[in-house]
Design an enzyme around this catalytic site. Structure first.
Site, mmCIF file in Angstrom:
data_model
loop_
_atom_site.group_PDB
_atom_site.id
_atom_site.type_symbol
_atom_site.label_atom_id
_atom_site.label_comp_id
_atom_site.label_asym_id
_atom_site.label_seq_id
_atom_site.Cartn_x
_atom_site.Cartn_y
_atom_site.Cartn_z
ATOM 1 N N LYS A 259 10.394 -17.607 13.420
ATOM 2 C CA LYS A 259 10.679 -17.658 11.977
ATOM 3 C C LYS A 259 10.304 -16.335 11.312
ATOM 4 O O LYS A 259 11.065 -15.786 10.504
ATOM 5 C CB LYS A 259 9.921 -18.836 11.333
ATOM 6 C CG LYS A 259 10.535 -20.181 11.697
ATOM 7 C CD LYS A 259 9.679 -21.381 11.330
ATOM 8 C CE LYS A 259 10.322 -22.654 11.881
ATOM 9 N NZ LYS A 259 9.568 -23.886 11.629
ATOM 10 N N GLN B 42 3.861 -25.493 9.401
ATOM 11 C CA GLN B 42 4.420 -25.910 10.683
ATOM 12 C C GLN B 42 3.830 -27.256 11.113
ATOM 13 O O GLN B 42 2.614 -27.459 11.071
ATOM 14 C CB GLN B 42 4.144 -24.833 11.743
ATOM 15 C CG GLN B 42 4.833 -25.070 13.077
ATOM 16 C CD GLN B 42 6.353 -24.991 12.996
ATOM 17 O OE1 GLN B 42 6.916 -24.292 12.162
ATOM 18 N NE2 GLN B 42 7.023 -25.726 13.856
ATOM 19 N N ASP C 211 11.394 -26.134 3.488
ATOM 20 C CA ASP C 211 11.623 -27.079 4.589
ATOM 21 C C ASP C 211 12.347 -28.335 4.087
ATOM 22 O O ASP C 211 12.876 -29.115 4.881
ATOM 23 C CB ASP C 211 10.270 -27.516 5.181
ATOM 24 C CG ASP C 211 10.062 -27.023 6.599
ATOM 25 O OD1 ASP C 211 11.056 -26.734 7.288
ATOM 26 O OD2 ASP C 211 8.889 -26.939 7.016
HETATM 27 N N1 GUN Z 1 8.043 -28.680 13.595
HETATM 28 C C1 GUN Z 1 9.179 -28.915 14.291
HETATM 29 N N2 GUN Z 1 10.259 -28.676 13.510
HETATM 30 C C2 GUN Z 1 9.792 -28.277 12.317
HETATM 31 C C3 GUN Z 1 10.432 -27.878 11.106
HETATM 32 O O1 GUN Z 1 11.655 -27.849 10.966
HETATM 33 N N3 GUN Z 1 9.602 -27.529 10.085
HETATM 34 C C4 GUN Z 1 8.260 -27.564 10.203
HETATM 35 N N4 GUN Z 1 7.537 -27.216 9.158
HETATM 36 N N5 GUN Z 1 7.635 -27.931 11.313
HETATM 37 C C5 GUN Z 1 8.415 -28.289 12.355
#
Ligand code: GUN
Length: 292
Positions: free
Chosen positions: A57, A101, A124
């Site tokens: 990311k 996350q 998100d």
């Molecule tokens: N963990 C697995 N997929 C995601 C996601 O799309 N966003 C976040 N914040 N954590 C994750």
């Protein structure tokens, strides 16, 4: 003799590349007006998969001209401390998007943490305000993975109106939001899950199947209507340790009209849509400032 008829691949890498080109252009335009879109990524603990995701990311931000900060905390971080960090980022003018996350360590209430993020910075799309906005068709942030699925359908100019879409999986992150997005595009939507009595009877009726379960071979060739569009959100390892989705790709590609591969389908689109949401958060702020 059976004639093999491979379906068309929906290439998430190529589509991401195309979209990221436009993201970089829009980010540069904002930066020229002294607003560089900024994303804060918070990682608590040392989950190996999460470490890879957050690194990707941050790299994607750098590649497209977005500012990013990665805050890493030990597993021992307390909930109050994390909530205080989020509160500070909510008020940080250089940050337009905040991503915590998941999964979080068990002693932290993930729901409470996600609700602490300002909905205007919730790139998100997990805050109930954004989930509610999606449900009633109001502007907000769409969760990145289902948003990426919709972009893949858009990329093949697929007309959802009047089609039957079957979603397998009912998670808050993919299954439920993608069902709402498909409904918004006038598809007839069926949501299937672990308690569905006859999954095959449902999927055989589907023009579009979105599979988001997290288990190998949930969808096999005998369950797919010829010509259907199949979107595989799964991310698993097969017996040889190779990355694979929820769909039996080798079998289903002989029957489907379009199919997403794993890797290289939905996966790259998730990060791309995170960039889109962060950029939009910054653009909304810029427009609000210009109007005031
Ligand atoms: N963990 C697995 N997929 C995601 C996601 O799309 N966003 C976040 N914040 N954590 C994750």
């Amino acid at each position: 003799m059976t004639i093999s008829r491979n379906s068309h691949l929906m290439d998430g890498i190529a589509l991401s590349k195309h979209l990221r080109h436009d993201i970089a252009r829009r980010a540069a335009a904002l930066t020229a007006h002294d607003i560089t879109p900024g994303l804060a990524v918070i990682l608590v603990g040392d989950n190996p998969a999460s470490q890879v995701y957050v690194r990707n990311k941050v790299k994607a931000c750098a590649d497209t001209g977005l500012h990013s900060v990665l805050e890493k905390y030990p597993d021992s971080m307390g909930e109050a401390e994390l909530l205080a960090r989020i509160e500070a980022l909510n008020h940080d003018a250089s940050i337009h998007g905040i991503l915590v996350q998941l999964p979080l360590p068990a002693h932290i209430d993930a729901h409470k943490v996600l609700e602490a993020i300002s909905p205007a910075k919730d790139v998100d799309g997990f805050h109930v305000a954004n989930a509610g906005a999606l449900m009633v068709g109001q502007p907000g942030f769409w969760p990145c993975t289902p948003y990426g699925c919709m972009k893949l359908l858009e990329s093949i100019n697929y007309e959802l109106k009047g089609k039957h879409a079957v979603v397998i999986g009912r998670s808050n992150i993919v299954g439920k939001p993608v069902a709402l997005m498909l409904l918004q595009k006038n598809a007839t939507v069926t949501v299937c899950h672990s308690a569905t009595a006859n999954l095959k009877a449902m999927t055989l009726q589907a023009d579009v199947v979105v599979v988001a379960v997290g288990k190998r071979n949930v969808l096999t060739a005998d369950m797919v209507k010829p010509g259907a569009v199949v979107i595989d959100v799964g991310m698993n390892r097969n017996l040889e340790g190779k990355l694979c989705g929820d769909v039996d790709f080798t079998g289903v590609r002989e029957v489907a009209g379009f199919i997403t591969p794993v890797p290289g389908g939905v996966g790259p689109m998730t990060i791309t849509m995170l960039l889109v949401n962060t950029l939009e958060a910054a653009e909304r702020l810029a427009h609000a400032k210009a109007a005031s």
